[in-house]
Scaffold this active site. Structure first.
Site, mmCIF file in Angstrom:
data_model
loop_
_atom_site.group_PDB
_atom_site.id
_atom_site.type_symbol
_atom_site.label_atom_id
_atom_site.label_comp_id
_atom_site.label_asym_id
_atom_site.label_seq_id
_atom_site.Cartn_x
_atom_site.Cartn_y
_atom_site.Cartn_z
ATOM 1 N N ARG A 147 -23.119 -2.738 -4.884
ATOM 2 C CA ARG A 147 -24.484 -2.565 -5.402
ATOM 3 C C ARG A 147 -24.644 -1.200 -6.071
ATOM 4 N NH1 ARG A 147 -28.295 -6.280 -4.583
ATOM 5 N NH2 ARG A 147 -28.106 -7.814 -2.895
ATOM 6 N N LYS A 160 0.820 -1.207 0.000
ATOM 7 C CA LYS A 160 0.000 0.000 0.000
ATOM 8 C C LYS A 160 0.858 1.264 0.000
ATOM 9 C CE LYS A 160 -3.861 -2.040 2.590
ATOM 10 N NZ LYS A 160 -4.870 -2.011 1.511
ATOM 11 N N GLY A 220 -10.977 -3.422 8.348
ATOM 12 C CA GLY A 220 -10.661 -3.538 9.763
ATOM 13 C C GLY A 220 -11.862 -3.603 10.676
#
Length: 309
Positions: A181, A97, A169
């Site tokens: 969605r 990351k 997390g």
């Protein structure tokens, strides 16, 4: 789409494009992970457990998102030495990351030979207004989204893979479900539009017209879309696959559980057999205690997903 470097077309598990471009290569590399599970790991031992369980890649980081939430402070790129140790421990691809907008962290990760970079809202933002120009890098980038507009803006910047932001997390799948969605709902609306309505829709999304039109033609995003943020059980993973995701990221849900190795294997099997309820029963049995989740109705819980647009 001349001049965009964007690829289409999904068919029989292959991307086809007459003209090869650096971006098309990156999208192809990301597509190789379709149908797989990417697991967060903090050391070489966890990386080996993930590989043995069948993970298609691992995400190397010093603190899983649950620990970032618990400990607070500034979350930055992980120590390159730790990332190198994880790379040496496994044969599968390794991701890492970088903070949103922190192109120097991305340069460092590319220099140490990482396979994919996740420009992640889980880490503390480096730039509130600008994401990394991902076209300046050789390796593929992953970026999060909450809706179709965000997804297409990240793709225009050079993201070769999109994931739901969810709420990493927390062990709570609700936000990841909401995000996928939202993306899929907008795509269904888009597919039923006349072509002359797409300009207005693109403006509403604040997304590039050519990518909006390409998404309409494909009936899906023009890059792979993974689920992330709150996946904690085999059922969670299968849910996201049945909702149309191409694969799943699992962060704290594995190594914050009672039996990480068994849960890791179960989630991999659930992604592979996501439409087989009998198999899902089998892999869901006897996994031990899942990670302790966080109720997102609590106003005190920080929303990582809202850190960028």
């Amino acid at each position: 789409m001349e001049g965009t470097g964007v690829v289409a077309v999904y068919g029989n598990g292959a991307i086809t494009e007459a003209k090869k471009s650096p971006f098309s290569v990156k999208v192809g590399l990301a597509q190789m992970l379709r149908g797989g599970v990417i697991m967060d790991v903090v050391n070489a031992e966890q990386a080996r457990i993930a590989e043995e369980a069948g993970a298609c890649a691992v995400m190397a980081l010093e603190r899983v998102p649950a620990d970032i939430r618990a400990q607070g402070g500034v979350a930055r790129m992980s120590d390159p030495q730790m990332i190198k140790e994880i790379k040496q421990a496994v044969t599968i691809p390794v991701m890492a990351k970088a903070r949103i907008g922190h192109f120097v962290e991305a340069q460092i990760l590319e220099a140490i030979g990482i396979d994919y970079i996740d420009e992640s809202e889980v880490l503390t933002l480096a730039d509130e207004d600008h994401h990394i120009n991902k076209h300046n890098f050789r390796i593929p980038f992953v970026c999060g989204c909450r809706n179709l507009g965000e997804a297409l803006r990240r793709i225009r910047e050079g993201a070769a893979m999109i994931r739901t932001k969810g709420e990493a997390g927390t062990g709570n799948i609700i936000e990841a479900v909401r995000h996928v969605r939202s993306v899929n709902g907008d795509i269904r609306v888009l597919r039923n539009m006349d072509d002359d309505e797409v300009f207005t829709f693109a403006k509403k999304l604040a997304a590039p017209y050519d990518l909006v039109m390409q998404t309409k033609q494909l009936g899906r995003l023009p890059v792979v879309q993974f689920a992330a943020g709150g996946v904690a059980t085999p059922a969670d993973a299968a849910l996201m696959m049945q909702l149309g995701c191409d694969g799943v990221f699992v962060g704290s849900g594995i190594f914050k559980s009672g039996d990480p190795a068994r849960r890791a294997r179960a989630i991999v099997q659930a992604v592979t057999h996501y439409s087989d309820p009998e198999m899902l029963v089998e892999v869901s049995c006897g996994l031990g205690e899942a990670m302790v989740g966080i109720n997102l109705n609590d106003e005190k819980v920080e929303r990582f997903a809202n850190r960028s647009e």
